[in-house]
Enzyme design. Structure first.
Site, PDB file in Angstrom:
ATOM      1  N   TYR A  79      -5.519   8.267  -5.892  1.00 16.01           N
ATOM      2  CA  TYR A  79      -4.312   7.179  -5.604  1.00 16.01           C
ATOM      3  C   TYR A  79      -4.780   6.809  -4.169  1.00 16.01           C
ATOM      4  O   TYR A  79      -4.947   5.498  -4.021  1.00 16.01           O
ATOM      5  CB  TYR A  79      -3.172   8.092  -5.392  1.00 16.01           C
ATOM      6  N   SER A 102       0.740  -0.988  -0.034  1.00 17.12           N
ATOM      7  CA  SER A 102       0.097  -0.193   0.061  1.00 17.12           C
ATOM      8  C   SER A 102       0.903   1.187  -0.043  1.00 17.12           C
ATOM      9  O   SER A 102       1.862   1.268  -1.002  1.00 17.12           O
ATOM     10  CB  SER A 102      -0.877  -0.050   1.286  1.00 17.12           C
ATOM     11  N   LYS A 125      -5.257   2.589  -2.461  1.00 12.06           N
ATOM     12  CA  LYS A 125      -4.207   2.195  -1.621  1.00 12.06           C
ATOM     13  C   LYS A 125      -5.113   1.581  -0.222  1.00 12.06           C
ATOM     14  O   LYS A 125      -4.801   0.865   0.515  1.00 12.06           O
ATOM     15  CB  LYS A 125      -3.185   2.940  -1.390  1.00 12.06           C
TER      16      LYS A 125
END
Ligand SMILES: NC(=O)C1=CN([C@@H]2O[C@H](COP(=O)(O)OP(=O)(O)OC[C@H]3O[C@@H](n4cnc5c(N)ncnc54)[C@H](OP(=O)(O)O)[C@@H]3O)[C@@H](O)[C@H]2O)C=CC1
Ligand SMILES: CCCCCCCCCCCCCCCC(=O)[C@@H](N)CO
Length: 352
Positions: free
Chosen positions: A206, A192, A210
């Site tokens: 983004y 991650s 993650k």
């Protein structure tokens, strides 16, 4: 008898009769302390029962997606140095061949091999299962990043990041999990990011991809723990890789300034920590003091893999939240200052 004398004798009598009661709070405190000490000792005694047995990397088969560059390549090298067999997975064949050569330099015996397969992890992965054979450790490291203001990031980029970073970890995991369950052993790692623990300016596309890995990891860990398979989620800070250099070309100033808080790491340093945690079967893998604080602070309902980790979380959480509030304040002021600066520049442009 004066009234003063009467008063002092009453107090003396009272003290004499009731003095042992005064000790009661101290006795209770002692008993509670003794219980806590006994409890902690008991936890330590049973800790080998909850801590997984470390994986032997020597002779193990490790598959690294995104293994042709940056953090993935560094992880492959770290595992190879400990005697593992490696399969590198990425799209670009030329980069794969180059990385294979680099990894091979770190062999510790002449039986070790490095294979590579060109696969796009974001499209279905099921055929790869037969090709791979039994896998002892799968490292899901293929990923990419796009930064920019929410309304300026093209809509299809949101989809792309979920496809590569999230689904690109689901498919390879699906490909290896059945065999791992049959063999009742294995490690699955998800790479991650600290941006998967804190949502921040510029990472509206983004960060969610993650964060999603963390949800996947927690759910999956609960399913596969009885099969002796352990999941690790790594949350690295900015790391000096080709991917990071590419990202920096179009990164908003705010994102840069906020990320700088946690500094920039070297890929081999990050890989060492991640591989150690995966071998030990730790659920959480963090890098540096900020990473440690972020992980303790955001542990939520994540599984605990050692007593020490659990106790540290209990003791530090309030303190770290206090520190975090100062960080958040400083991030907000970075964002406000950048906005004012931009508006001033715009106004100056207009008057010219
Ligand atoms: N560098 C950083 O600052 C940080 C990075 N991370 C995460 O770590 C991971 C690695 O990052 P980093 O080393 O910087 O990245 P790099 O860009 O240096 O390397 C990315 C790797 O992933 C592969 N890859 C990308 N897309 C796909 C795909 N669709 N299918 C298969 N392979 C793919 C690339 O090969 P190819 O293009 O040939 O397919 C390459 O091997 C990423 O998930 C990133 O989000 C987390 C925190 C910080
Ligand atoms: C007690 C609380 C402590 C709080 C510390 C906060 C620090 C926040 C820093 C966030 C850095 C995000 C880096 C993302 C890197 C990344 O994933 C991209 N570079 C990928 O390319």
């Amino acid at each position: 008898m004066s009234s003063e004398e009467g008063l002092s004798s009453t107090i003396a009598d009272w003290l004499y009769i009731n003095s042992w009661w005064l000790l009661l709070p101290f006795i209770m405190l002692l008993v509670v302390a003794a219980f806590i000490v006994a409890f902690v000792l008991l936890l330590y005694m049973i800790s080998p029962l909850i801590s997984p047995k470390p994986l032997k990397l020597n002779g193990a088969h490790v598959v690294v997606t995104g293994g042709s560059s940056g953090i993935g390549k560094a992880i492959a090298i770290e595992c190879y140095r400990q005697g593992a067999f490696i399969t590198l997975v990425a799209r670009d064949e030329a980069k794969l061949v180059q990385a294979k050569k680099e990894v091979e330099k770190f062999a510790i015996n002449d039986k070790q091999v490095v294979l590579c397969t060109s696969v796009d992890v974001s499209s279905d992965y099921s055929q790869a299962q037969e090709k791979l054979g039994p896998v002892d450790m799968l490292v899901n490291c293929a990923g990419t990043s796009i930064s920019g203001k929410f309304e300026e990031v093209e809509v299809d980029r949101f989809k792309k990041l979920m496809e590569v970073n999230y689904l690109g970890s689901v498919y390879p995991t699906r490909a290896v999990i059945t065999t791992m369950k049959e063999r009742r052993m294995g490690r699955i790692m998800f790479v991650s990011s600290q941006a998967g623990q804190i949502g921040m300016f510029g990472y509206t596309a983004y960060s969610p991809s993650k964060f999603a890995l963390r949800g996947l990891a927690e759910s999956l860990q609960m399913e596969i723990k009885p099969y002796n398979i352990y999941v690790t989620v790594a949350f690295p800070p900015d790391t000096d890789t080709p991917g990071f250099a590419e990202e920096n070309k179009s990164k908003p100033l705010e994102t840069k300034l906020i990320s700088e808080t946690a500094g920039v790491c070297q890929p081999d340093q990050v890989a060492k920590i991640i591989v150690r945690d995966a071998v030990q079967g730790n659920f959480n893998s963090s890098v540096g003091p900020d990473g440690y604080m972020l992980s303790a602070l955001t542990c939520g309902m994540s599984p605990v893999t050692s007593i020490t980790e659990g106790l540290q979380q209990i003791v530090t959480m309030g303190l770290f939240r206090t520190i975090a509030l100062f960080y958040l304040g400083s991030f907000d002021s970075i964002v406000r200052r950048c906005m004012i600066q931009r508006e001033q520049l715009k106004a100056a442009d207009k008057t010219e």
